[in-house]
Design a protein around this motif. Structure first.
Motif, short mmCIF file in Angstrom:
data_model
loop_
_atom_site.label_atom_id
_atom_site.label_comp_id
_atom_site.label_asym_id
_atom_site.label_seq_id
_atom_site.Cartn_x
_atom_site.Cartn_y
_atom_site.Cartn_z
N TRP A 397 -2.83 11.98 -2.45
CA TRP A 397 -2.97 10.77 -1.62
C TRP A 397 -2.49 9.54 -2.40
CZ3 TRP A 397 -5.70 6.29 -2.47
CH2 TRP A 397 -5.89 5.45 -1.37
N THR A 398 -2.87 9.42 -3.67
CA THR A 398 -2.45 8.28 -4.48
C THR A 398 -0.93 8.23 -4.60
OG1 THR A 398 -4.50 8.49 -5.74
CG2 THR A 398 -2.78 7.09 -6.66
N ALA A 399 -0.31 9.39 -4.82
CA ALA A 399 1.15 9.43 -4.92
C ALA A 399 1.80 9.01 -3.61
CB ALA A 399 1.60 10.84 -5.31
N ALA A 400 1.22 9.42 -2.48
CA ALA A 400 1.77 9.04 -1.18
C ALA A 400 1.57 7.55 -0.91
CB ALA A 400 1.11 9.87 -0.08
N LEU A 401 0.44 6.99 -1.34
CA LEU A 401 0.22 5.56 -1.18
C LEU A 401 1.27 4.77 -1.96
CD1 LEU A 401 -1.75 3.27 -0.15
CD2 LEU A 401 -2.82 3.42 -2.41
N MET A 402 1.63 5.27 -3.14
CA MET A 402 2.59 4.57 -3.99
C MET A 402 4.04 4.84 -3.62
SD MET A 402 1.06 2.67 -6.28
CE MET A 402 2.37 2.50 -7.51
N ALA A 403 4.29 5.83 -2.80
CA ALA A 403 5.67 6.23 -2.50
C ALA A 403 6.53 5.09 -1.95
CB ALA A 403 5.67 7.42 -1.55
N PRO A 404 6.03 4.26 -1.02
CA PRO A 404 6.89 3.18 -0.51
C PRO A 404 7.03 1.99 -1.45
CG PRO A 404 5.12 3.76 1.04
CD PRO A 404 4.76 4.33 -0.28
N VAL A 405 6.24 1.94 -2.53
CA VAL A 405 6.21 0.77 -3.41
C VAL A 405 7.52 0.68 -4.19
CG1 VAL A 405 5.08 -0.29 -5.40
CG2 VAL A 405 3.70 0.75 -3.57
N ARG A 406 8.16 -0.49 -4.16
CA ARG A 406 9.44 -0.68 -4.83
C ARG A 406 9.31 -1.54 -6.09
NH1 ARG A 406 9.94 3.07 -2.41
NH2 ARG A 406 11.15 3.47 -0.52
N THR A 407 8.13 -2.01 -6.39
CA THR A 407 7.90 -2.82 -7.58
C THR A 407 7.25 -1.95 -8.66
OG1 THR A 407 5.80 -3.48 -6.57
CG2 THR A 407 7.66 -4.99 -6.35
N ARG A 408 7.04 -2.52 -9.85
CA ARG A 408 6.25 -1.88 -10.90
C ARG A 408 4.94 -2.66 -10.99
NH1 ARG A 408 7.87 -2.02 -16.14
NH2 ARG A 408 6.70 -0.14 -16.62
N PRO A 409 3.96 -2.29 -10.20
CA PRO A 409 2.75 -3.10 -10.12
C PRO A 409 1.77 -2.79 -11.24
CG PRO A 409 2.57 -1.25 -8.63
CD PRO A 409 3.95 -1.17 -9.25
N VAL A 410 0.80 -3.67 -11.38
CA VAL A 410 -0.38 -3.41 -12.20
C VAL A 410 -1.34 -2.58 -11.35
CG1 VAL A 410 -2.34 -4.43 -13.42
CG2 VAL A 410 -0.10 -5.57 -13.46
N LEU A 411 -1.76 -1.42 -11.86
CA LEU A 411 -2.72 -0.58 -11.15
C LEU A 411 -4.12 -0.95 -11.61
CD1 LEU A 411 -1.21 3.02 -11.06
CD2 LEU A 411 -0.79 1.07 -9.55
N VAL A 412 -4.99 -1.24 -10.64
CA VAL A 412 -6.36 -1.64 -10.93
C VAL A 412 -7.30 -0.66 -10.26
CG1 VAL A 412 -8.05 -3.52 -10.82
CG2 VAL A 412 -5.60 -4.05 -10.93
N GLY A 413 -8.19 -0.09 -11.06
CA GLY A 413 -9.20 0.81 -10.51
C GLY A 413 -10.58 0.31 -10.85
N HIS A 414 -11.49 0.44 -9.89
CA HIS A 414 -12.89 0.09 -10.15
C HIS A 414 -13.74 1.34 -10.13
CE1 HIS A 414 -17.00 -0.93 -8.50
NE2 HIS A 414 -16.99 -1.55 -9.66
N SER A 415 -14.48 1.59 -11.20
CA SER A 415 -15.46 2.68 -11.26
C SER A 415 -14.82 4.01 -10.86
CB SER A 415 -16.66 2.34 -10.39
OG SER A 415 -17.74 3.20 -10.61
N PHE A 416 -15.20 4.58 -9.73
CA PHE A 416 -14.62 5.84 -9.27
C PHE A 416 -13.11 5.73 -9.09
CE2 PHE A 416 -13.40 8.65 -5.72
CZ PHE A 416 -13.77 9.88 -6.25
#
Length: 575
Positions: A397-416
Motif C-alpha cells: 500500500w505504501t509503495a502504491a501511495l508513493m507511485a504517483p509522487v514525482r518529487t523526493r519528499p521528506v517521509l514523516v511517520g508517527h508512532s505506528f
C-alpha cells in the motif's frame, strides 16, 4: 449601494450558493438573513467569492413587510429569489405553515411592490407541485411546501407578479447534511442493514452549483416567466444502484435487502429508525424535466454527471464527519491505493512531505502541522484505519501511495506510521529526501498506551470519542471513527503487530541510517521518552502526539530535518 437582486434565505445551503453565483456574474446582491450575517460572509470568504457587490440585510419572512425598508437601498431590486424555507421533519403544522406558506406569501407581496420587478423566483420542491396538501398523510414539511406552491401561484396571478417556480430534487454539494445524507451516514457507520423501499425507488439529485447557475439565469430570459421547472438529474441511479455506487466509493458493503414502504409504515419507528415523513419520498415517480433541460441548453448550462456528483458529495460528507466538523483544507477524498479505498488528503503528485499517522489517529492529525509548513503535503489514512478500507499488504500500500509522487519528499511517520516509512525508505532510498520518525513506538518502552489484547476491542469501542480522546490527550474527533464496524478491532490488531515487530524495525532503522544515505531524524516529546540512547529532537512539554498538541514546534523540527527552508506563516499555535 443599490441592489438589483435580493435572495431571501441567503444563509441557507441553497441560498448561499445562489448568492455566490449572482456575485460572480457581477450582480449587486442583497442577502436577506434572519440572524447575523457572519455565517454567510465567512462561507463566501472561504469560497474566495468577491463580495464587493454584496449587502447583507436582516429580514423575517414570517412578518408582513419582511422587516425591510426601501431606505436600505432595495428600491431598485429587479429580481427576487425566495430560497427561505423551514426544511426539517417533525415540525408542527403551525411551524411549517408559518415559514413555508405565510413566509412565501409575504415575499410575494413584497415583490409585488417593487416598481422595477423583473421576476420573482420561488424555490419549491420536486414532489409538491399540484394536488391538495394533506398534513396528516404527508407530514408538516411536505404538506406545507405543497400548499405554498399552489398559494404563491395564485397570489402572484392576483397581483400581476412575474413568477417562475423551480422545483428541485435533493440538492447535493458541500454542506448538505439533510435527507439523503442521513442514509449515507447510516451506510458509512454500518447502520444500514436494508434499504427502505423497493428496487425502483428514485431519489433524484441535482448538484448545488448547477442549480445555482440555473436559478441565476432564469430572470435573464423572458421565456421563463409564468413557467415552472423540475430541476433534477434524470440519470440519478435508482436507490439500490445509488447506494451501491456510494458504498463502492467509500469502501464499505452495500445492503442487499430492501424493506417495502408499506411494511415500514406499519412498523414502529423505534424499530426501523426511519422517520415516517421520509417515506413519501420512497417512490418510483418520474418527472417532466424536458422544459428545464431545454432552457438549460439555451442558457449554455451543462449538468455534471450524477456519478461524479455523488462521489464528490460523499467525500464531503465523510470529510466533514457529516456536519460535525470542518472539512479538511485542500484536496481530499477516497482514492484507490493498492486495491484499498483510501482516504487521501493534499498533493498526490508533488508533495514535499508525505505523512503517515499513528494509532488510533488518521491523516487529519497532520493538518495543523501541514498548515505551518506552508508547502505541498500528502497524508493518507493507513489501510484499515481511520476512513480507509483494509489492504492486503501495508508495504505494498505504501509503495502504491508513493507511485504517483514525482518529487523526493521528506517521509514523516508517527508512532505506528514509522514502520511503513522506514521500510519504504530502505527499499527506495533514491526517492526519499529524508526520514522523520515522530514518537517511534518501537524505540519506546512498551507502556501499553493503547491496549493490545483482543479483549480490549469492546472496551475501545465504548471509550471512543470524548472519553478516549481525553485519556490520550487528543481531540475527540481524532478518534471519531473507532465506532465504525471493525475499526477498534483493526487498531488492536495493529498494536499487536507493532509490538511483535519492534526488534525488526530497529534493524530496519539501522540499515536506513547506516547504508541508505537517507538522513533520519527522531522527534519525541519530553513527556514521552525513548527507551534507547539515540540522538533525538525533543519537543518540550509534548507527549505522544506532538502533531496535535505542539504543531508549531513539530513543524519547525520537520523543516530542520531536511525540508525546504521557507518562512513559517503567522498563525496562532495550539499548545
Amino acid at each position: 449601494m443599490t441592489t438589483d437582486s435580493i435572495v431571501f434565505g441567503a444563509a441557507g445551503f441553497v441560498g448561499r450558493s445562489l448568492v455566490a453565483e449572482l456575485l460572480s456574474r457581477g450582480r449587486r446582491v442583497a442577502a436577506a438573513v434572519r440572524g447575523p450575517g457572519e455565517r454567510l460572509t465567512s462561507w463566501l470568504a472561504a469560497q474566495e467569492v468577491d463580495t464587493a457587490g454584496l449587502t447583507v440585510v436582516t429580514a423575517d419572512i414570517t412578518a408582513p413587510g419582511l422587516g425591510l425598508a426601501d431606505t436600505e437601498g432595495l428600491e431598485a431590486v429587479r429580481d427576487v429569489y425566495n430560497a427561505a424555507a423551514r426544511f426539517a421533519f417533525g415540525l408542527s403544522v403551525e411551524e411549517a405553515r408559518r415559514a413555508n406558506v405565510t413566509g412565501a406569501l409575504n415575499v410575494t407581496d413584497w415583490a409585488a411592490a417593487r416598481p422595477g420587478l423583473r421576476r420573482l423566483v420561488h424555490i419549491s420542491g420536486y414532489r409538491v407541485s399540484g394536488g391538495v396538501a394533506d398534513y396528516r398523510a404527508e407530514g408538516a414539511y411536505e404538506a406545507s411546501k405543497r400548499e405554498a406552491d399552489a398559494a404563491v401561484r395564485i397570489r402572484a396571478r392576483e397581483l400581476g407578479v412575474p413568477l417562475t417556480i423551480v422545483n428541485p430534487s435533493t440538492v447535493v454539494g458541500p454542506g448538505q447534511f439533510i435527507g439523503l445524507a442521513s442514509l449515507v451516514e447510516d451506510l458509512w457507520r454500518g447502520r444500514l442493514p436494508a434499504l427502505p423501499g423497493g428496487p425502483e425507488v428514485f431519489l433524484p439529485v441535482v448538484e448545488s452549483g448547477y442549480f445555482a447557475r440555473f436559478m441565476a439565469a432564469v430572470p435573464e430570459h423572458e421565456e421563463t416567466e409564468g413557467r415552472a421547472y423540475w430541476v433534477l438529474d434524470d440519470d440519478t441511479p435508482d436507490l439500490p444502484e445509488l447506494v451501491a455506487l456510494v458504498a463502492g466509493h467509500l469502501g464499505v458493503p452495500a445492503p442487499r435487502r430492501t424493506v417495502p414502504v408499506g411494511l415500514l409504515r406499519r412498523l414502529p419507528r423505534a424499530l426501523t429508525g426511519v422517520d415516517p415523513e421520509t417515506l413519501s419520498f420512497m417512490s418510483g415517480d418520474r418527472y417532466d424535466t424536458a422544459p428545464a433541460l431545454a432552457f438549460a441548453e439555451r442558457a449554455g448550462l451543462r449538468m455534471p454527471p450524477a456519478g461524479e456528483v455523488l462521489r464528490s458529495w460523499a467525500d464531503g460528507l465523510v470529510g466533514s464527519r457529516f456536519g460535525a466538523a470542518a472539512p479538511p483544507r485542500g484536496p481530499y477524498g477516497f482514492q484507490d491505493v493498492a486495491g484499498s479505498r483510501t482516504w487521501v488528503t493534499g498533493e498526490r503528485e508533488s508533495p514535499e512531505y508525505v505523512m503517515l499517522h499513528g494509532l488510533p489517529l488518521d491523516a487529519g492529525s497532520w493538518e495543523e502541522v501541514g498548515d505551518r509548513l506552508a508547502v505541498p503535503v500528502l497524508a493518507a489514512d493507513l489501510p484499515g484505519l481511520g476512513r480507509s478500507a483494509p489492504a492486503r499488504s501495508l508495504d505494498g500500500w505504501t509503495a502504491a501511495l508513493m507511485a504517483p509522487v514525482r518529487t523526493r519528499p521528506v517521509l514523516v511517520g508517527h508512532s505506528f506510521g514509522c514502520g511503513p516509512v522506514l521500510r519504504y525508505a530502505r527499499a527506495n532510498p533514491g526517492r526519499v529526501a529524508a526520514v522523520v520518525l515522530v514518537a517511534p513506538a518501537f524505540l519506546q518502552p512498551p507502556s501499553g498506551w493503547l491496549p493490545r489484547s483482543r479483549a480490549a476491542v469492546p472496551a475501545l469501542r465504548r471509550m471512543s470519542g470524548a472519553r478516549l480522546g481525553e485519556r490520550l490527550g487528543v481531540p475527540a474527533d481524532a478518534v471519531a471513527d473507532l465506532r465504525r464496524p471493525g475499526a477498534a478491532r483493526r487498531v488492536v490488531e495493529a498494536m499487536r503487530a507493532a509490538h511483535s515487530g519492534r526488534s525488526e524495525l530497529r534493524r530496519v532503522l539501522d540499515q536506513v541510517m547506516e547504508g541508505s544515505g537517507v538522513p533520519v531524524t527522531i522527534v519525541t516529546g519530553s513527556a514521552d521518552p525513548l527507551a534507547v540512547d539515540v540522538p533525538a529532537t525533543l519537543v518540550e512539554g509534548a507527549g505522544h502526539y506532538p502533531q496535535l498538541t505542539h504543531p508549531r514546534e513539530l513543524a519547525a523540527a520537520l523543516r530542520a530535518a531536511g525540508g525546504p527552508a521557507r518562512p513559517e506563516p503567522l498563525r496562532s499555535a495550539r499548545g
